[in-house]
Design a protein around this motif. Sequence first.
Motif, mmCIF file in Angstrom:
data_model
loop_
_atom_site.group_PDB
_atom_site.id
_atom_site.type_symbol
_atom_site.label_atom_id
_atom_site.label_comp_id
_atom_site.label_asym_id
_atom_site.label_seq_id
_atom_site.Cartn_x
_atom_site.Cartn_y
_atom_site.Cartn_z
ATOM 1 N N LYS A 63 1.086 -1.346 0.089
ATOM 2 C CA LYS A 63 -0.473 0.131 -0.027
ATOM 3 C C LYS A 63 1.024 1.438 -0.455
ATOM 4 C CE LYS A 63 -0.666 1.593 3.527
ATOM 5 N NZ LYS A 63 -1.412 1.651 5.731
ATOM 6 N N ARG A 104 -5.131 4.935 -7.504
ATOM 7 C CA ARG A 104 -5.615 5.508 -6.422
ATOM 8 C C ARG A 104 -6.508 4.449 -5.742
ATOM 9 N NH1 ARG A 104 -4.354 11.034 -7.862
ATOM 10 N NH2 ARG A 104 -2.403 12.269 -6.926
ATOM 11 N N GLU A 105 -7.161 4.324 -6.773
ATOM 12 C CA GLU A 105 -8.863 3.342 -6.855
ATOM 13 C C GLU A 105 -8.446 2.169 -6.455
ATOM 14 O OE1 GLU A 105 -11.791 4.102 -7.117
ATOM 15 O OE2 GLU A 105 -11.808 6.329 -7.053
ATOM 16 N N ASN A 133 -4.945 1.448 -5.490
ATOM 17 C CA ASN A 133 -4.842 1.067 -3.591
ATOM 18 C C ASN A 133 -6.120 1.335 -2.630
ATOM 19 O OD1 ASN A 133 -2.158 1.286 -1.905
ATOM 20 N ND2 ASN A 133 -2.474 3.994 -1.692
ATOM 21 N N ASP A 134 -7.092 2.150 -3.076
ATOM 22 C CA ASP A 134 -8.291 1.898 -1.874
ATOM 23 C C ASP A 134 -8.104 1.102 -1.637
ATOM 24 O OD1 ASP A 134 -8.187 4.541 -1.542
ATOM 25 O OD2 ASP A 134 -9.651 5.396 -3.036
ATOM 26 N N GLN A 135 -8.749 0.175 -3.134
ATOM 27 C CA GLN A 135 -8.972 -0.752 -2.641
ATOM 28 C C GLN A 135 -8.109 -2.235 -1.882
ATOM 29 O OE1 GLN A 135 -9.285 -3.402 -7.001
ATOM 30 N NE2 GLN A 135 -9.821 -5.526 -5.844
ATOM 31 N N MET A 153 -6.135 -1.444 0.215
ATOM 32 C CA MET A 153 -6.712 -0.628 1.581
ATOM 33 C C MET A 153 -7.961 -1.268 2.401
ATOM 34 S SD MET A 153 -5.385 3.060 1.648
ATOM 35 C CE MET A 153 -6.016 3.637 3.242
ATOM 36 N N ARG A 154 -9.059 -1.345 1.453
ATOM 37 C CA ARG A 154 -10.187 -2.552 1.729
ATOM 38 C C ARG A 154 -9.850 -3.831 2.071
ATOM 39 N NH1 ARG A 154 -12.544 0.634 -1.897
ATOM 40 N NH2 ARG A 154 -12.431 -1.329 -3.020
#
Length: 322
Positions: free
Chosen positions: A200, A223-224, A226-228, A230-231
């Motif tokens: 991440k 970034r999208e 990376n958001d996934q 992080m989830r």
Amino acid sequence: MKKVPFLGFLINKKGSAKKLKYEELNSIDKTEDNILWVHFDYSQKEAKNWIQTQFKDSIISDALLVGETRPRTTILGDSLLIALKGVNLEPNSKPENMISIRLYISKNMIISTSRRTLMSIEEIVEDLEKGIGIKSSSEFLVELTNRMIDRIDDVIDEIQDRTDYLEENIMDMKKQDFRTKILNVRRETIILKRYLTPQKDALIKFTSEKISWIDEYRKIEIRETNDQLMRHIEELDTIRDKVILIQEELTNRLSEDLNKKMYILSIISAIFLPLTFLTGLLGINVGGIPGANNENAFYIFTSILILVIFSQYMIFRKKRWI
């Protein structure tokens, strides 16, 4: 372990790709309209020779050829040096035994190395061979990271399903195989999180830097992704916490069962303690034993023992010990 083949492509920014042989690498026509992508098994002699010849900077060659690495990003001017981890989906393999891939990416060159086959790379190759593949280095970076993170999603869902099953069947967890399953889930979540957390950070780093060939739209895509990721990390934290609660509940139930058994043994010991004393006292071989010459002494003594047991029972009931 499936052997990593040599892959070489000269990718035209209009969408076409020419497959290259190893012998053609040093004679290709490099222009601003082409992107050279080569993929090696870093343990092979050919990989070491070509990479060390291509890069006089030992930092780059060492990073591409190193055996063990953790996810990270290094900015080298207008180029990126990246190490990522993907789940292992080879047959009979454990997903948490993750596959490393090392990348050097610039505007017109992509060099990737790995020891084992990564399915995300195979899919990118298939798209290139069909003529619908990547057209730029930034698109390659987006496609690779997105495909790698998507595969992690399936693995975490499978771990989540196993955790839910363990939670629903907590009553049966006295069995050894259930306890082993709990430990396996906890081990897998720890290993996955150990590599996904720095991954991440690696993705965040190159989206926050100014790289000329990564436009704002590609940064938004990363970034999208990376958001996934992080989830996924948050889901792993949830699974870990749930497993800890399951382990605590299992420990409490085992302790409760043990206490019940010890309580029963204590009651039995308390009942037989005076009986043992009386029978031991009357069993000594000395003169003057009461009832030695009375033919009804045994029946009288047995009645006394029954009376003692009954008295103990009533006392225990009154004290609410049983």
